[in-house]
Design an enzyme around this catalytic site. Structure first.
Site, mmCIF file in Angstrom:
data_model
loop_
_atom_site.group_PDB
_atom_site.id
_atom_site.type_symbol
_atom_site.label_atom_id
_atom_site.label_comp_id
_atom_site.label_asym_id
_atom_site.label_seq_id
_atom_site.Cartn_x
_atom_site.Cartn_y
_atom_site.Cartn_z
ATOM 1 N N GLY A 68 0.814 -1.218 0.000
ATOM 2 C CA GLY A 68 0.000 0.000 0.000
ATOM 3 C C GLY A 68 0.847 1.267 0.000
ATOM 4 O O GLY A 68 0.395 2.329 0.454
ATOM 5 N N HIS A 127 12.044 0.324 0.421
ATOM 6 C CA HIS A 127 11.677 -1.045 0.795
ATOM 7 C C HIS A 127 12.797 -1.683 1.616
ATOM 8 O O HIS A 127 12.788 -2.889 1.846
ATOM 9 C CB HIS A 127 11.435 -1.907 -0.447
ATOM 10 N N SER A 164 -0.695 -10.002 -4.185
ATOM 11 C CA SER A 164 -0.477 -8.770 -4.944
ATOM 12 C C SER A 164 0.871 -8.823 -5.666
ATOM 13 O O SER A 164 0.985 -8.451 -6.837
ATOM 14 C CB SER A 164 -0.522 -7.578 -3.984
ATOM 15 N N ARG A 217 0.850 -4.886 5.581
ATOM 16 C CA ARG A 217 -0.364 -5.504 5.033
ATOM 17 C C ARG A 217 -0.320 -6.999 5.333
ATOM 18 O O ARG A 217 0.771 -7.588 5.373
ATOM 19 C CB ARG A 217 -0.394 -5.272 3.523
ATOM 20 N N ARG A 266 -4.548 -2.735 -8.879
ATOM 21 C CA ARG A 266 -5.122 -3.964 -9.390
ATOM 22 C C ARG A 266 -6.514 -4.165 -8.823
ATOM 23 O O ARG A 266 -7.510 -4.090 -9.531
ATOM 24 C CB ARG A 266 -4.189 -5.141 -9.025
ATOM 25 N N LYS A 267 -6.606 -4.418 -7.524
ATOM 26 C CA LYS A 267 -7.898 -4.713 -6.919
ATOM 27 C C LYS A 267 -8.134 -3.874 -5.654
ATOM 28 O O LYS A 267 -9.236 -3.434 -5.390
ATOM 29 C CB LYS A 267 -7.923 -6.201 -6.548
#
Ligand code: A3P
Length: 280
Positions: free
Chosen positions: A44, A89, A119, A111, A240-241
């Protein structure tokens, strides 16, 4: 395929993070007002970046991830005159020392690792800068072994968890944001020392919704070197979703069992992991 990934300090990185840059990170000149936006990939990051950028009314610059690019990256960051919002990251141990010495603020977004894995699978599948993955099963095995870009989700999480009580670190959960975004936005504002009214919060939330971001970003023609996502400018891969629990459409009962065994084993001593209970 072999030229897409290389190892640095035992962690797989995309070769678009040059070794020279990775080696130089330790001498990186942090500024006290830098804000780090930390995540394991696909947790996210873009969502959080969108929120943070709206909270600042004065000029700030969202950079690409600090570990991405070649050695010129350092020069580029040095030349920015405005406050820098820097995504990364990196796990805590790899974070340049100067961010720690200067007490820079860092927001770490977490997440549910099952959804993160799903994902990341889709992201890998359609991304020419990442090794080809044929099947979900294959990807899940790699994910559990930490044999994916940025290494093991578990190690990443644990390295940051150790610092969860540091004053300059705020930990957020993707699932909390899905449940009550205004609450999270308020929290971020307080952490960053930004005053924000309830109506402003509503506006920020509106502009950060999945549908809004997906539509707006499809219109943009972003330069991949200057976006949060270092490995693609194809926004369809990122938006994506945007849901909680998509893992249920991918994991078989056997895979789920294996995942949970590994999770409880790795997270044996983790307090924070107990917060990841949503539909887990
Ligand atoms: P999915 O692949 O499950 O859809 P990152 O930004 O760290 O690369 O993470 C990408 C993931 O965050 C994708 O998950 C993406 O859809 C989701 N995401 C992006 N913007 C979002 C938003 N505004 N609300 C909810 N999820 C969002």
């Amino acid at each position: 395929q072999a030229d897409l990934i290389h190892m640095f300090k035992g962690i797989p990185f995309t070769t678009r993070s040059s070794l020279e840059l990775l080696k130089s990170l330790d001498t990186f000149d942090a500024r006290e007002d830098d804000v780090l936006l930390v995540s394991y990939p696909k947790s996210g990051t873009h969502w959080l970046a969108q929120i943070i950028m709206q909270l600042y009314t004065n000029q700030v610059t969202l950079t690409s991830p600090i570990e991405f690019g070649d050695i010129l990256k350092l020069e580029e960051l040095k030349n920015l005159s405005s406050r820098r919002i820097i995504p990364t990251h990196l796990d805590y141990n790899m974070l340049p020392m100067n961010f720690k010495n200067k007490g820079c603020k860092a927001i770490y977004i977490i997440r549910n690792p099952k959804d993160t894995a799903v994902s990341m699978y889709h992201y890998y599948k359609d991304n020419p800068y990442l090794p080809t993955i044929d099947k979900w099963t294959t990807f899940l095995e790699l994910f559990l072994k930490g044999d994916v870009v940025c290494g093991s989700w578990f190690d990443h999480f644990l390295s940051w968890e150790k610092h969860r009580n540091d004053d300059n670190i705020l930990i957020l959960f993707y699932e909390d944001m899905k449940k009550d975004l205004p609450k999270t936005v308020k929290k971020i504002g307080m952490f960053l020392g930004i005053n924000i009214s309830d109506s402003e919060i509503r506006e920020v939330c509106k502009k950060s919704s999945f549908s809004e971001m997906k539509t707006n970003i499809e219109k943009e023609n972003a330069d991949p070197n200057h976006t949060v996502c270092a490995l693609t400018s194809d926004k369809k891969l990122i938006f994506r979703k945007g849901t909680v629990g998509d893992w249920k459409n991918h994991f078989t009962p056997k895979q789920n069992k294996l995942f949970e065994e590994m999770f409880s084993n790795k997270m044996k001593y983790s307090d924070l992991a107990k917060s990841i209970t949503y539909e887990f």
